[in-house]
Design a protein around this motif. Structure first.
Motif, PDB file in Angstrom:
ATOM      1  N   LEU A 183       0.833  -1.207   0.000  1.00 28.53           N
ATOM      2  CA  LEU A 183       0.000   0.000   0.000  1.00 28.53           C
ATOM      3  C   LEU A 183       0.866   1.254   0.000  1.00 28.53           C
ATOM      4  CD1 LEU A 183      -2.824  -0.970   2.516  1.00 28.53           C
ATOM      5  CD2 LEU A 183      -3.084  -0.549   0.068  1.00 28.53           C
ATOM      6  N   VAL A 184       1.948   1.221   0.779  1.00 35.58           N
ATOM      7  CA  VAL A 184       2.831   2.380   0.851  1.00 35.58           C
ATOM      8  C   VAL A 184       3.518   2.625  -0.492  1.00 35.58           C
ATOM      9  CG1 VAL A 184       4.909   3.313   1.921  1.00 35.58           C
ATOM     10  CG2 VAL A 184       3.206   2.164   3.321  1.00 35.58           C
ATOM     11  N   LEU A 185       3.961   1.553  -1.144  1.00 34.69           N
ATOM     12  CA  LEU A 185       4.616   1.713  -2.438  1.00 34.69           C
ATOM     13  C   LEU A 185       3.641   2.251  -3.478  1.00 34.69           C
ATOM     14  CD1 LEU A 185       6.846  -1.489  -2.569  1.00 34.69           C
ATOM     15  CD2 LEU A 185       7.558   0.848  -2.147  1.00 34.69           C
ATOM     16  N   LYS A 199       4.133   5.918  -5.394  1.00 32.84           N
ATOM     17  CA  LYS A 199       4.105   6.112  -6.850  1.00 32.84           C
ATOM     18  C   LYS A 199       3.179   7.256  -7.249  1.00 32.84           C
ATOM     19  CE  LYS A 199       3.502   1.666  -7.769  1.00 32.84           C
ATOM     20  NZ  LYS A 199       3.294   0.421  -8.537  1.00 32.84           N
ATOM     21  N   THR A 200       2.191   7.560  -6.419  1.00 29.18           N
ATOM     22  CA  THR A 200       1.296   8.688  -6.720  1.00 29.18           C
ATOM     23  C   THR A 200       1.958  10.024  -6.393  1.00 29.18           C
ATOM     24  OG1 THR A 200       0.250   8.758  -4.536  1.00 29.18           O
ATOM     25  CG2 THR A 200      -0.686   7.238  -6.161  1.00 29.18           C
ATOM     26  N   GLN A 201       3.055   9.988  -5.599  1.00 31.84           N
ATOM     27  CA  GLN A 201       3.728  11.218  -5.202  1.00 31.84           C
ATOM     28  C   GLN A 201       4.772  11.670  -6.219  1.00 31.84           C
ATOM     29  OE1 GLN A 201       2.437  12.538  -2.210  1.00 31.84           O
ATOM     30  NE2 GLN A 201       1.131  10.784  -2.638  1.00 31.84           N
ATOM     31  N   ASN A 202       5.114  10.812  -7.145  1.00 33.37           N
ATOM     32  CA  ASN A 202       6.158  11.131  -8.109  1.00 33.37           C
ATOM     33  C   ASN A 202       5.774  10.541  -9.456  1.00 33.37           C
ATOM     34  OD1 ASN A 202       8.572  11.182  -9.666  1.00 33.37           O
ATOM     35  ND2 ASN A 202       9.775  11.334  -7.789  1.00 33.37           N
ATOM     36  N   SER A 203       5.560  11.394 -10.443  1.00 33.59           N
ATOM     37  CA  SER A 203       5.085  10.940 -11.747  1.00 33.59           C
ATOM     38  C   SER A 203       6.039   9.958 -12.410  1.00 33.59           C
ATOM     39  CB  SER A 203       4.853  12.136 -12.676  1.00 33.59           C
ATOM     40  OG  SER A 203       6.053  12.872 -12.849  1.00 33.59           O
ATOM     41  N   SER A 204       7.340  10.069 -12.104  1.00 34.74           N
ATOM     42  CA  SER A 204       8.312   9.180 -12.741  1.00 34.74           C
ATOM     43  C   SER A 204       8.194   7.754 -12.235  1.00 34.74           C
ATOM     44  CB  SER A 204       9.734   9.688 -12.498  1.00 34.74           C
ATOM     45  OG  SER A 204      10.054   9.656 -11.123  1.00 34.74           O
ATOM     46  N   PHE A 213      12.061   3.686   5.386  1.00 37.22           N
ATOM     47  CA  PHE A 213      11.095   4.791   5.368  1.00 37.22           C
ATOM     48  C   PHE A 213       9.763   4.352   5.981  1.00 37.22           C
ATOM     49  CE2 PHE A 213       7.621   6.925   3.011  1.00 37.22           C
ATOM     50  CZ  PHE A 213       7.868   8.235   3.361  1.00 37.22           C
ATOM     51  N   VAL A 214       9.292   3.185   5.570  1.00 39.91           N
ATOM     52  CA  VAL A 214       8.030   2.658   6.090  1.00 39.91           C
ATOM     53  C   VAL A 214       8.161   2.309   7.563  1.00 39.91           C
ATOM     54  CG1 VAL A 214       6.368   0.773   5.914  1.00 39.91           C
ATOM     55  CG2 VAL A 214       7.284   1.802   3.841  1.00 39.91           C
TER      56      VAL A 214
END
Length: 248
Positions: A34-36, A40-45, A69-70
């Motif tokens: 879920l975190v990953l 991915k929604t925080q960075n378009s790349s 990080f998690v």
């Protein structure tokens, strides 16, 4: 020959696939999938990258493994809000990350982007610098804060980490809920612009280890040391006047 290839796939590929599936989907690994997805929604790349490809890019970009990080974010939530608080919330569409956990994740990501280590005082510095200036524009100097002074409220958790800066009635519903449940504390910083000092007020007696990152973070953001109380400031003024009188 075909039989040997089939045997190779069964012996080597299937166990490895099962291991990867368990490692990435297991809830004991603080909601990593879920975190990953959220990352991915925080960075378009990252939107076109698979889960397995996000790890090296995260390490390169932020100098920290996604696992770490998690882990830090999950630890902050458990120790900061309460040991019983869940990082998950249930929706009709299934399981999602809880709003309060996303608050921790979002702030952590921004602190890493700024180049700071994930320490409570750095998070407090980021929160105060980002939000207090906007609050100051909306609030008038003077009034209850006194002549030439401005007072700003904030909410912080049991680790001394600031989660919200501003008037309590303006905070997001999920943060307000934690405040109502007494999982968050209320503090106020009064900045006296005429005399160039600031004070920290707390809603209750706070342990030094909790107060320390608050003071250090706000001091980094404001750029000058605080005083403990108005009484202490008055005492310092009196001593200064006495020295001046004796000097004459």
């Amino acid at each position: 020959m075909k039989l040997k290839r089939f045997f190779f796939l069964v012996v080597f590929f299937i166990p490895i696939s099962a291991f990867l599936s368990k490692a990435w989907g297991d809830d004991s690994n603080p909601g990593k999938r879920l975190v990953l997805d959220w990352l991915k929604t925080q960075n378009s790349s990252w939107k076109r990258l698979s889960d397995l490809e996000i790890e090296p890019q995260f390490k390169t970009q932020y100098g920290m493994n996604a696992d770490e990080f998690v882990r830090i974010s999950n630890q902050q939530m458990k120790e900061g809000i309460s040991t019983s608080a869940s990082r998950f919330s249930e929706t009709s569409a299934g399981r999602t990350l809880s709003p309060i956990f996303l608050t921790y994740l979002s702030t952590n990501l921004e602190v890493l982007k700024s180049g700071d280590a994930l320490k409570t005082e750095n998070i407090n510095r980021y929160m105060w610098k980002r939000d207090s200036s906007q609050i100051g524009l909306n609030e008038s100097i003077g009034g209850n804060a006194g002549p030439g002074a401005l007072a700003i409220n904030f909410l912080y958790d049991n680790q001394g980490r600031i989660l919200f800066v501003g008037n309590i009635q303006d905070c997001p519903p999920h943060v307000r809920k934690e405040e109502l449940n007494k999982n968050l504390r209320t503090g106020t910083v009064r900045t006296d612009y005429l005399n160039n000092f600031w004070e920290l007020y707390d809603s209750e007696s706070v342990k030094p280890e909790i107060k320390k990152p608050l003071i250090e973070g706000i001091e980094k953001a404001i750029g000058r040391p605080p005083i403990e109380s108005s009484a202490e400031f008055a005492r310092q003024c009196k001593m200064t006047l006495q020295r001046l009188i004796k000097g004459k």
